[in-house]
Design a protein around this motif. Structure first.
Motif, PDB file in Angstrom:
ATOM      1  N   LYS A   9      46.461  50.599  41.485  1.00 12.74           N
ATOM      2  CA  LYS A   9      45.535  50.459  42.595  1.00 12.74           C
ATOM      3  C   LYS A   9      44.436  51.515  42.538  1.00 12.74           C
ATOM      4  N   PHE A  10      44.778  52.694  42.119  1.00  9.39           N
ATOM      5  CA  PHE A  10      43.836  53.803  42.041  1.00  9.39           C
ATOM      6  C   PHE A  10      44.066  54.550  40.726  1.00  9.39           C
ATOM      7  N   TYR A  35      36.206  41.539  36.466  1.00 10.75           N
ATOM      8  CA  TYR A  35      34.943  41.846  37.103  1.00 10.75           C
ATOM      9  C   TYR A  35      34.932  43.313  37.511  1.00 10.75           C
ATOM     10  N   GLN A  37      32.962  45.770  40.489  1.00  9.08           N
ATOM     11  CA  GLN A  37      32.193  45.709  41.729  1.00  9.08           C
ATOM     12  C   GLN A  37      31.582  47.067  42.008  1.00  9.08           C
ATOM     13  N   LEU A  43      29.871  41.290  42.349  1.00 11.89           N
ATOM     14  CA  LEU A  43      30.853  41.388  41.271  1.00 11.89           C
ATOM     15  C   LEU A  43      30.215  40.888  39.987  1.00 11.89           C
ATOM     16  N   LEU A  45      30.723  40.112  35.796  1.00 17.51           N
ATOM     17  CA  LEU A  45      31.744  39.740  34.823  1.00 17.51           C
ATOM     18  C   LEU A  45      31.731  40.674  33.621  1.00 17.51           C
ATOM     19  N   PHE A  90      38.332  44.128  39.347  1.00 18.20           N
ATOM     20  CA  PHE A  90      39.143  43.001  39.780  1.00 18.20           C
ATOM     21  C   PHE A  90      39.480  42.101  38.596  1.00 18.20           C
ATOM     22  N   PHE A 101      42.256  36.428  43.011  1.00 23.97           N
ATOM     23  CA  PHE A 101      41.996  37.788  42.577  1.00 23.97           C
ATOM     24  C   PHE A 101      43.197  38.690  42.749  1.00 23.97           C
ATOM     25  N   GLN A 103      44.515  42.695  43.491  1.00 24.24           N
ATOM     26  CA  GLN A 103      44.224  43.564  44.630  1.00 24.24           C
ATOM     27  C   GLN A 103      43.120  44.568  44.340  1.00 24.24           C
ATOM     28  N   GLY A 104      42.697  44.672  43.087  1.00 25.98           N
ATOM     29  CA  GLY A 104      41.628  45.597  42.735  1.00 25.98           C
ATOM     30  C   GLY A 104      42.137  46.963  42.327  1.00 25.98           C
ATOM     31  N   THR A 105      41.366  47.623  41.471  1.00 30.42           N
ATOM     32  CA  THR A 105      41.649  48.987  41.028  1.00 30.42           C
ATOM     33  C   THR A 105      40.410  49.827  41.272  1.00 30.42           C
ATOM     34  N   ARG A 106      40.584  50.893  42.044  1.00 33.04           N
ATOM     35  CA  ARG A 106      39.466  51.826  42.211  1.00 33.04           C
ATOM     36  C   ARG A 106      39.589  52.902  41.151  1.00 33.04           C
TER      37      ARG A 106
END
Lengths: 110, 118
Positions: A9-10, A35, A37, A43, A45, A90, A101, A103-106
């Protein structure tokens, strides 16, 4: 019913370090993509895959590698992280009707 | 190349009121899909509504509906009876699905940040 699982996640990296973002889907989709962001950019690609063994570049591929050895998994590799790669990432898995999608990675590169 | 434009970086609506988010796109394809995704502060990308280009009827999902004008290449999202939980970033996205793998890629607008006032 997991859908798309994306880890971590992070993450904080130092410039020049490498890492792999993991992505797995359990929907048996052939089409997967990555993607990034950035604020005010929507977003964009990075890379995509239309099936196991097949990958191609998207709009912003530089600095990233991908591979697709199985239908389920589509990891994204940063070989030598740069501050410009600080972003939210993402993974998506797509059918004809929709994209789902992770959950996303910051990711922060310092 | 296909493009998606969201001309409203930020919008605000009073709770229980109706708001419309705008989206225009450009394509020469005939077979494509249009989507609205919601991204709350949790960062999760949530599919709100989908429209297939060959369907003339506008899609509806509960309080969310679209106004799809194919000739004008316009795809606006209407949120009725706005709720505090609707506050989020909203992205319009386009995708064709013809021959050739790259046509499956989503093309996103830059997003509209929606605030809901109590």
């Amino acid at each position: 019913n997991a859908g798309v699982t994306q880890t971590p996640k992070f993450q904080v990296l130092k410039t020049g370090q490498s890492m792999t973002l993991q992505c797995a889907q359990d929907m048996n989709h052939e089409y997967m993509s990555w993607y990034r962001q950035d604020p005010g950019m929507g977003l964009r690609l990075i890379h995509y895959s239309v099936g196991a063994g097949i990958t191609d570049q998207g709009e912003v591929p530089n600095g990233y590698n991908v591979s697709r050895s199985t239908t389920e998994d589509f990891p994204l590799r940063l070989l030598s992280a740069a501050p410009s790669q600080t972003s939210v990432y993402f993974c998506a898995s797509s059918s004809r009707q929709a994209a789902f999608f992770g959950q996303g990675t910051r990711l922060t590169v310092v | 190349a296909q493009t998606v434009t969201q001309s409203q970086p930020e919008m605000s609506v009073q709770e229980a009121e109706t708001v419309t988010l705008s989206c225009t796109y450009d394509t020469s394809e005939s077979d494509y899909y249009l989507f609205w995704y919601k991204q709350p502060p949790s960062r999760q990308m949530i599919l709100v509504i989908r429209q297939e280009a060959y369907k003339q009827q506008n899609a509806t999902e509960n309080r969310f509906s679209v106004n799809f004008q194919k000739a004008a290449k316009s795809f606006s999202l209407k949120i009725s009876d706005s709720q505090l939980g609707d506050a989020a970033m909203y992205f319009c996205a386009y995708r064709s699905w013809g021959a050739g793998g790259s046509q499956g890629n989503l093309i996103f607008g830059k997003g509209t940040k929606l605030s809901v006032k109590p």
